[in-house]
Write a protein that holds these residues in place. Structure first.
Motif, PDB file in Angstrom:
ATOM      1  N   MET A 163       0.955  -1.407   0.222  1.00  0.00           N
ATOM      2  CA  MET A 163       0.001  -0.159  -0.037  1.00  0.00           C
ATOM      3  C   MET A 163       1.182   1.340  -0.421  1.00  0.00           C
ATOM      4  O   MET A 163       0.131   2.489  -0.920  1.00  0.00           O
ATOM      5  CB  MET A 163      -0.807  -0.085   1.651  1.00  0.00           C
ATOM      6  N   THR A 164       2.126   1.054   0.614  1.00  0.00           N
ATOM      7  CA  THR A 164       2.809   2.332   0.813  1.00  0.00           C
ATOM      8  C   THR A 164       3.991   2.250   0.925  1.00  0.00           C
ATOM      9  O   THR A 164       3.936   0.768   1.653  1.00  0.00           O
ATOM     10  CB  THR A 164       2.988   3.436   1.418  1.00  0.00           C
ATOM     11  N   PHE A 165       5.451   2.163   0.578  1.00  0.00           N
ATOM     12  CA  PHE A 165       6.443   2.415   1.673  1.00  0.00           C
ATOM     13  C   PHE A 165       7.871   3.014   1.796  1.00  0.00           C
ATOM     14  O   PHE A 165       7.566   4.011   1.223  1.00  0.00           O
ATOM     15  CB  PHE A 165       7.076   0.264   0.797  1.00  0.00           C
ATOM     16  N   THR A 166       8.579   2.750   2.226  1.00  0.00           N
ATOM     17  CA  THR A 166       9.672   3.741   2.824  1.00  0.00           C
ATOM     18  C   THR A 166      11.417   3.224   2.611  1.00  0.00           C
ATOM     19  O   THR A 166      10.806   1.771   2.914  1.00  0.00           O
ATOM     20  CB  THR A 166       9.304   4.913   4.081  1.00  0.00           C
ATOM     21  N   ILE A 167      12.289   3.839   2.189  1.00  0.00           N
ATOM     22  CA  ILE A 167      13.411   3.181   2.356  1.00  0.00           C
ATOM     23  C   ILE A 167      14.112   3.757   3.160  1.00  0.00           C
ATOM     24  O   ILE A 167      14.405   4.822   2.743  1.00  0.00           O
ATOM     25  CB  ILE A 167      13.904   2.740   0.921  1.00  0.00           C
ATOM     26  N   GLY A 168      14.853   3.698   4.089  1.00  0.00           N
ATOM     27  CA  GLY A 168      15.503   3.630   5.201  1.00  0.00           C
ATOM     28  C   GLY A 168      17.045   4.104   5.407  1.00  0.00           C
ATOM     29  O   GLY A 168      17.799   2.376   4.709  1.00  0.00           O
ATOM     30  N   TYR A 169      17.867   4.548   5.599  1.00  0.00           N
ATOM     31  CA  TYR A 169      19.073   4.832   5.816  1.00  0.00           C
ATOM     32  C   TYR A 169      19.115   4.259   6.815  1.00  0.00           C
ATOM     33  O   TYR A 169      20.760   4.175   6.889  1.00  0.00           O
ATOM     34  CB  TYR A 169      19.335   5.757   4.973  1.00  0.00           C
ATOM     35  N   ARG A 217      17.416  -0.016   3.727  1.00  0.00           N
ATOM     36  CA  ARG A 217      16.488  -1.206   4.548  1.00  0.00           C
ATOM     37  C   ARG A 217      14.859  -0.498   3.206  1.00  0.00           C
ATOM     38  O   ARG A 217      14.592   0.935   4.059  1.00  0.00           O
ATOM     39  CB  ARG A 217      16.009  -1.468   5.793  1.00  0.00           C
ATOM     40  N   ALA A 222      10.739  -0.764   3.680  1.00  0.00           N
ATOM     41  CA  ALA A 222       9.924  -1.275   4.492  1.00  0.00           C
ATOM     42  C   ALA A 222       8.339  -0.672   4.320  1.00  0.00           C
ATOM     43  O   ALA A 222       8.156   0.317   4.002  1.00  0.00           O
ATOM     44  CB  ALA A 222      10.486  -0.457   6.094  1.00  0.00           C
ATOM     45  N   PRO A 223       7.788  -2.203   3.544  1.00  0.00           N
ATOM     46  CA  PRO A 223       6.754  -1.308   3.324  1.00  0.00           C
ATOM     47  C   PRO A 223       5.639  -2.092   4.175  1.00  0.00           C
ATOM     48  O   PRO A 223       5.482  -2.116   4.554  1.00  0.00           O
ATOM     49  CB  PRO A 223       6.444  -2.817   1.797  1.00  0.00           C
ATOM     50  N   ILE A 224       3.661  -1.018   4.003  1.00  0.00           N
ATOM     51  CA  ILE A 224       2.687  -1.397   4.192  1.00  0.00           C
ATOM     52  C   ILE A 224       2.608  -2.356   3.200  1.00  0.00           C
ATOM     53  O   ILE A 224       2.093  -1.354   1.955  1.00  0.00           O
ATOM     54  CB  ILE A 224       2.574  -0.548   5.372  1.00  0.00           C
ATOM     55  N   MET A 276       2.925  -3.847   8.949  1.00  0.00           N
ATOM     56  CA  MET A 276       4.269  -3.069   8.716  1.00  0.00           C
ATOM     57  C   MET A 276       5.334  -3.856   8.859  1.00  0.00           C
ATOM     58  O   MET A 276       5.621  -4.659   9.491  1.00  0.00           O
ATOM     59  CB  MET A 276       4.646  -2.379   9.245  1.00  0.00           C
ATOM     60  N   VAL A 308       9.950  -5.758   6.794  1.00  0.00           N
ATOM     61  CA  VAL A 308      10.485  -5.616   6.146  1.00  0.00           C
ATOM     62  C   VAL A 308      10.877  -5.918   5.144  1.00  0.00           C
ATOM     63  O   VAL A 308      10.245  -7.668   4.310  1.00  0.00           O
ATOM     64  CB  VAL A 308      11.668  -5.899   6.610  1.00  0.00           C
ATOM     65  N   VAL A 323       4.233   0.879  -4.915  1.00  0.00           N
ATOM     66  CA  VAL A 323       3.068   0.650  -4.322  1.00  0.00           C
ATOM     67  C   VAL A 323       2.011  -0.043  -5.627  1.00  0.00           C
ATOM     68  O   VAL A 323       2.093   0.354  -6.869  1.00  0.00           O
ATOM     69  CB  VAL A 323       1.902   2.220  -4.571  1.00  0.00           C
TER      70      VAL A 323
END
Ligand SMILES: [Zn+2]
Lengths: 147, 381
Positions: free
Chosen positions: A76-82, A94, A96-98, A109, A111, A122
């Protein structure tokens, strides 16, 4: 400013004991050993939650009807973390999607692995990567991977 | 409303590091405001303070902050949420007839005191989200941003356009904490990713600051100010805590809070009737997301509105002409500062950033991850 000086301080907040609602989580863990995801459905509005709460957050009534949820779903959505949540840099970015699992209304949520950051989008179909040996713990559900 | 409420005056402060103590900041804001109005604390009958124990580093923080605010032996209560909630709560005391003069004061020293953005860990559900170790204020905002862009088919460049407009407005506002000269899309794009798609300049800067405001009844307004700004409507709404239970591409809490405020203020067509809006959008995507949810911009047309300049200071619906939270965002005081910035516009005191149609405005405040709670007030001259 000359009139102030700095005194460092910490506020230790790690001594809490939290009682956890057991039923929905126990139901989920019990079935995870068999690689199944079991949530709870509201008999009034039909909302399916995972893990299942003891009441419907929308209707404000008690609920207890088990409802199986698929281990496949879509991003549905995601972010890429550093960095990790405390700000410490990660070795690799990393994802991290929902994910909205099929048959479930609440999103979870996690990984994602097995996919380059630039290929996530998405709406992408994914599935749960189960542990080699499941034990009935949250670690049984290891990652999301592309379907 | 039976009794009217007016803003008689306000004082604001915001900087990356104010190099001051909590007590001194509270004292200077409140004393400065009373001096501006030519009165002393005897004229104030109620104090509503707004701070947060996690941010303040001590619990029930207003027990320390009441005296420097001038609240000795006065009625004195605290709101722990955003300052716009404190504003609404303080207004209710005047509307009810209980008080004639109330000071609202909100502050935090989050710019210089705590690890930026990370305090939100304490607000997460400790048995699930906190254990997951994936969520913090920034990663949650990034998830919301991606969801909003994807649902509307907007390009990531929309975030740059929003950031540039806000940072330009902020540069022209002497009260803002982050004032960057010569800001451009290239500069925004050149700032590092925090959590994709959010870059440093898409996010609010950790800020020290606060705001003190004097709210008064109609009778007292005549005595204290030539330029009263009136409260015309207010509304609030709170969504579910778990972000997995919400549609992150829109804001139900902002939509409902706005509808309630519009109903009270008798507003039928907000986009036509309101002159501008000050929105608590600490992350770039939230300004168009919230504006669409509140009916200020047409749904799905936000990218075009920014490209056409509709949301700029001289556009048809200026959004955050003050520079908004991207120019400075002292937690707790955030929503109250939006009120003060709107009042500055309505009094015609916004200098370089003065909008043309300054007769009626919307102010939005928020609390929780991804605007779980929204508060909206309508102000007018
Ligand atoms: Zn229900």
């Amino acid at each position: 400013m000359e009139e102030t000086k700095v005194v460092t301080g910490a506020w230790e907040l790690s001594t809490f004991k939290f009682n956890v609602e057991g039923r929905g989580l126990q139901l989920m863990l019990k079935h995870m050993k068999d690689r199944k995801l079991m949530g709870i459905k509201c008999h009034q509005c039909g909302t399916v939650y995972l893990p299942g709460p003891f009441y419907c957050r929308k209707c404000h009534i008690k609920i207890d009807e088990p409802a199986e949820v698929s281990d496949h779903g879509q991003v549905m959505t995601f972010t890429i973390g550093y960095a990790d949540v405390r700000g410490n840099p990660l070795d690799e970015p990393r994802i991290a999607p929902i994910v909205k699992l099929d048959g479930c209304d609440s999103w979870i949520m996690g990984v994602m692995q097995g996919c380059a950051p630039e290929d996530v989008h998405v709406g992408m179909r994914v599935k749960v990567q189960w542990a080699e040996e499941t034990t009935g713990s949250l670690q049984d559900m290891q990652y999301f991977v592309p379907e | 409303m039976d009794r009217k409420v007016a803003i008689a005056g306000f004082r604001m402060a915001a900087a990356p590091d104010l190099e001051t103590t909590r007590e001194r900041l509270v004292f200077e804001l409140s004393k400065g405001l009373l001096d501006d109005l030519g009165i002393d604390r005897d004229a104030v009958d109620n104090f509503v303070l707004c701070s947060n124990d996690f941010l303040d580093g001590r619990t029930i923080s207003h027990v320390f902050l009441g005296p420097p605010a001038g609240g000795y032996m006065k009625d004195q209560t605290k709101v722990e949420m955003d300052g716009l909630n404190a504003f609404i709560y303080a207004s209710m005391g005047i509307i009810s007839g209980q008080y004639d003069v109330t000071m609202v004061l909100a502050m935090s020293l989050t710019g210089s005191q705590v690890s930026p953005y990370l305090y939100f860990d304490y607000s997460l559900d400790p048995t699930y989200d906190r254990q997951l170790k994936l969520l913090n204020e920034l990663s949650a905002a990034a998830l919301e941003a991606r969801s909003y862009l994807a649902a509307n088919g907007y390009p990531e460049e929309l975030l740059d356009a929003v950031a540039v407009q806000n940072l330009k407005n902020a540069a022209a506002n002497p009260g803002q904490a982050r004032r960057i000269e010569g800001v451009s899309r290239e500069k925004v794009k050149g700032s590092p990713y925090y959590y994709e798609p959010l870059r440093e300049l898409h996010c609010y800067p950790p800020t020290d600051g606060g705001c003190a405001m004097l709210l008064v009844s109609e009778r007292k307004a005549e005595e204290l100010t030539d330029k009263p700004v009136w409260l015309l409507g207010m509304g609030r709404s709170t969504d579910i805590y778990f972000i997995g239970d919400r549609d992150l591409s829109t804001s139900l809490s902002a939509a409902q809070a706005a509808q309630r405020a519009y109903a009270m203020a008798g507003i039928k067509d907000p986009a036509a009737e309101l002159g501008f809006a000050e929105i608590s959008s600490p992350f770039a995507h939230q300004e168009p997301l919230l504006a669409e949810s509140m009916g200020l911009l047409e749904k799905g047309k936000a990218a075009a509105a920014y490209e056409a300049g509709d949301t700029a200071v001289d556009g048809g619906m200026p959004l955050n002409p003050s520079g908004g939270p991207l120019g400075g965002n002292p937690l707790c005081a955030a929503g109250l500062i939006r009120v003060a910035e709107a009042a500055r516009q309505l009094r015609g005191e916004a200098g370089e950033n003065q909008v043309k149609k300054a007769d009626k405005a919307l102010v939005h405040g928020q609390d929780g991850l991804c605007a779980q709670q929204s508060a909206v007030v309508i102000l007018g001259t």
